[in-house]
Write a protein that holds these residues in place. Structure first.
Motif, mmCIF file in Angstrom:
data_model
loop_
_atom_site.group_PDB
_atom_site.id
_atom_site.type_symbol
_atom_site.label_atom_id
_atom_site.label_comp_id
_atom_site.label_asym_id
_atom_site.label_seq_id
_atom_site.Cartn_x
_atom_site.Cartn_y
_atom_site.Cartn_z
ATOM 1 N N THR A 5 0.020 -9.668 8.793
ATOM 2 C CA THR A 5 -0.908 -8.905 7.949
ATOM 3 C C THR A 5 -0.970 -9.621 6.607
ATOM 4 O O THR A 5 -0.211 -10.564 6.368
ATOM 5 C CB THR A 5 -0.413 -7.457 7.722
ATOM 6 N N ASP A 6 -1.868 -9.187 5.731
ATOM 7 C CA ASP A 6 -1.974 -9.769 4.397
ATOM 8 C C ASP A 6 -2.316 -11.258 4.450
ATOM 9 O O ASP A 6 -1.518 -12.119 4.062
ATOM 10 C CB ASP A 6 -0.669 -9.560 3.589
ATOM 11 N N LEU A 7 -3.509 -11.539 4.958
ATOM 12 C CA LEU A 7 -3.964 -12.935 4.956
ATOM 13 C C LEU A 7 -5.490 -12.962 4.809
ATOM 14 O O LEU A 7 -6.182 -12.091 5.304
ATOM 15 C CB LEU A 7 -3.488 -13.698 6.191
ATOM 16 N N THR B 288 8.079 -10.265 4.411
ATOM 17 C CA THR B 288 6.997 -11.242 4.558
ATOM 18 C C THR B 288 6.557 -11.843 3.219
ATOM 19 O O THR B 288 6.216 -13.019 3.153
ATOM 20 C CB THR B 288 5.758 -10.602 5.217
ATOM 21 N N HIS B 289 6.546 -11.003 2.162
ATOM 22 C CA HIS B 289 6.186 -11.491 0.826
ATOM 23 C C HIS B 289 6.526 -10.419 -0.206
ATOM 24 O O HIS B 289 6.915 -9.316 0.154
ATOM 25 C CB HIS B 289 4.714 -11.912 0.751
ATOM 26 N N GLU B 290 6.395 -10.773 -1.478
ATOM 27 C CA GLU B 290 6.962 -9.929 -2.532
ATOM 28 C C GLU B 290 6.119 -8.707 -2.896
ATOM 29 O O GLU B 290 6.601 -7.844 -3.625
ATOM 30 C CB GLU B 290 7.214 -10.764 -3.800
ATOM 31 N N HIS B 291 4.874 -8.608 -2.461
ATOM 32 C CA HIS B 291 4.067 -7.461 -2.878
ATOM 33 C C HIS B 291 4.813 -6.162 -2.573
ATOM 34 O O HIS B 291 5.453 -6.034 -1.527
ATOM 35 C CB HIS B 291 2.695 -7.487 -2.198
ATOM 36 N N SER B 292 4.705 -5.210 -3.505
ATOM 37 C CA SER B 292 5.603 -4.050 -3.445
ATOM 38 C C SER B 292 5.431 -3.230 -2.171
ATOM 39 O O SER B 292 6.372 -2.582 -1.722
ATOM 40 C CB SER B 292 5.413 -3.169 -4.673
ATOM 41 N N ASP B 293 4.249 -3.273 -1.559
ATOM 42 C CA ASP B 293 4.072 -2.509 -0.305
ATOM 43 C C ASP B 293 4.873 -3.124 0.847
ATOM 44 O O ASP B 293 4.932 -2.561 1.938
ATOM 45 C CB ASP B 293 2.582 -2.361 0.063
ATOM 46 N N HIS B 294 5.528 -4.267 0.581
ATOM 47 C CA HIS B 294 6.380 -4.907 1.589
ATOM 48 C C HIS B 294 7.842 -5.026 1.132
ATOM 49 O O HIS B 294 8.719 -5.282 1.948
ATOM 50 C CB HIS B 294 5.836 -6.306 1.928
ATOM 51 N N SER B 295 8.065 -4.876 -0.177
ATOM 52 C CA SER B 295 9.402 -5.187 -0.711
ATOM 53 C C SER B 295 10.051 -4.053 -1.497
ATOM 54 O O SER B 295 11.219 -4.157 -1.865
ATOM 55 C CB SER B 295 9.282 -6.397 -1.652
ATOM 56 N N GLY C 120 -6.960 -13.251 0.369
ATOM 57 C CA GLY C 120 -6.935 -11.789 0.293
ATOM 58 C C GLY C 120 -6.493 -11.169 1.596
ATOM 59 O O GLY C 120 -5.352 -11.382 2.034
ATOM 60 N N HIS C 121 -7.431 -10.415 2.196
ATOM 61 C CA HIS C 121 -7.092 -9.663 3.412
ATOM 62 C C HIS C 121 -8.169 -9.860 4.485
ATOM 63 O O HIS C 121 -9.329 -10.089 4.169
ATOM 64 C CB HIS C 121 -6.988 -8.168 3.072
ATOM 65 N N LEU C 122 -7.780 -9.684 5.739
ATOM 66 C CA LEU C 122 -8.716 -9.879 6.860
ATOM 67 C C LEU C 122 -9.656 -8.690 7.007
ATOM 68 O O LEU C 122 -9.224 -7.538 7.018
ATOM 69 C CB LEU C 122 -7.957 -10.032 8.175
ATOM 70 N N PRO D 144 -2.217 -17.476 4.480
ATOM 71 C CA PRO D 144 -2.952 -17.627 3.224
ATOM 72 C C PRO D 144 -3.125 -16.278 2.521
ATOM 73 O O PRO D 144 -3.936 -15.435 2.937
ATOM 74 C CB PRO D 144 -4.307 -18.184 3.689
ATOM 75 N N HIS D 145 -2.346 -16.056 1.454
ATOM 76 C CA HIS D 145 -2.368 -14.773 0.746
ATOM 77 C C HIS D 145 -1.922 -15.027 -0.693
ATOM 78 O O HIS D 145 -1.183 -15.988 -0.939
ATOM 79 C CB HIS D 145 -1.416 -13.811 1.461
ATOM 80 N N ASP D 146 -2.351 -14.189 -1.615
ATOM 81 C CA ASP D 146 -2.045 -14.458 -3.022
ATOM 82 C C ASP D 146 -0.641 -13.992 -3.420
ATOM 83 O O ASP D 146 -0.473 -13.130 -4.278
ATOM 84 C CB ASP D 146 -3.112 -13.842 -3.937
HETATM 85 ZN ZN LIG Z 1 0.173 -8.572 0.079
#
Ligand SMILES: [Zn+2]
Ligand SMILES: [Zn+2]
Length: 296
Positions: free
Chosen positions: A174-176, A79-86, A222-224, A152-154
């Motif tokens: 998630t992550d929006l 979904t995106h590069e943040h380490s908790d996903h990649s 950020g986050h919901l 919408p997430h950083d």
């Molecule tokens: Zn994230």
């Protein structure tokens, strides 16, 4: 016999063996800021959504669900590069010799982040097989049709995914920082919905995070929060209440509590008009233990 015909027969046997007519099976291996991974299976296609935990821990999670680590996965979607996903995408893509599906900006960031594969020190975190996806576009992997949509997430180019297979729709996001109109549209008609319910605003405000991090979490990228999720769930014009399973996901371990998130969502669902009542089941995904499998 062509492979699709063979697969169809195998899956028909699986279905008749279980007597349940399952079209999709979903296992949430981990959910939260320390690692995310969800497995989606049809009779023909197996997809991993996000690779935030490595093979060793994934093996433990599968064992907790009473099954072995999958022999084969057709694709890993990031979904995106943040380490908790990649974090483990290079390791797992290599292990399964499968492509990673991600947007070009996300790929670029991952290459920058992991000069070295965090799961294999000394090895470059290379992906041999890449398939670029673009937000707003639809693509297919095996018998699964997938829509990627911008969130919408950083991060460089973050996306959520909606999946359709065998007449069943799933949406995972998630992550929006907020729920834009187009995201709400992608969540419509989902039979299974996994939606972030990251933090309780009061807990975040008085919690241990430094002020700049608190601002980041609360921002539009950020986050919901539980409150935003509740506003969405209680609104019959926004949320169609169709999901058989609604999963609250990516809960903060510092700034939320599973029972607070659950209660907030339950109250919101209870506030709906009788004609638009939610009749599915509500679940809370966890960072520490797997959830599922859900069979639809
Ligand atoms: Zn994230
Ligand atoms: Zn995350």
């Amino acid at each position: 016999m062509t492979p699709p015909a063979l697969f169809a027969i195998i899956f028909a046997e699986v279905k008749s063996g279980e007597g349940s007519g399952i079209s999709i099976r979903i296992s949430i291996l981990a959910s939260g800021s320390a690692g995310n991974s969800t497995l989606l299976e049809t009779g023909r296609t197996t997809l991993l959504i996000d690779a935030g935990i490595g093979k060793k821990e994934l093996t433990r999670r599968f064992a907790a669900l009473g099954r072995a680590f999958p022999d084969g996965v057709d694709a890993i979607l990031v979904t995106h590069e943040h380490s908790d996903h990649s974090h483990a995408v290079a390791q797992l893509a290599r292990h399964w010799n499968c492509p990673a599906y991600l947007t070009e900006p996300t790929h670029r960031e991952i290459v920058k982040m992991y000069a070295e594969d965090p799961e294999n020190p000394g090895r470059k975190a290379t992906f041999e097989r890449i398939e670029y996806v673009r937000a707003g576009e639809r693509f297919e992997i095996g018998d699964v049709e997938i829509n990627a949509f911008r969130i919408p997430h950083d991060a460089a180019d973050p996306v959520g995914f909606a999946f359709r297979a065998n007449g069943t729709k799933l949406a995972i996001t998630t992550d929006l920082g907020y729920l834009p109109e187009h995201v709400k549209q992608h969540l419509r008609e989902a039979d299974f919905l996994m939606l972030e319910s990251n933090h309780d605003i009061e807990m975040l405000k008085v919690g241990p995070y430094p002020w700049h991090i608190k601002q980041r979490v609360m921002s539009r990228t950020g986050h919901l929060s539980n409150n935003v999720v509740s506003d969405f769930l209680s609104d019959s014009e926004m949320f169609d209440a169709r999901p058989r399973h609604l999963v609250l996901a990516h809960l903060s371990e510092q700034n939320n509590h599973p029972e607070i998130a659950r209660l907030s969502a339950e109250q919101a669902l209870a506030a709906r008009a009788v004609d638009f009542a939610f009749r599915g089941s509500l679940h809370v995904a966890s960072q520490r233990s797997p959830l599922g499998p859900f069979e639809l």
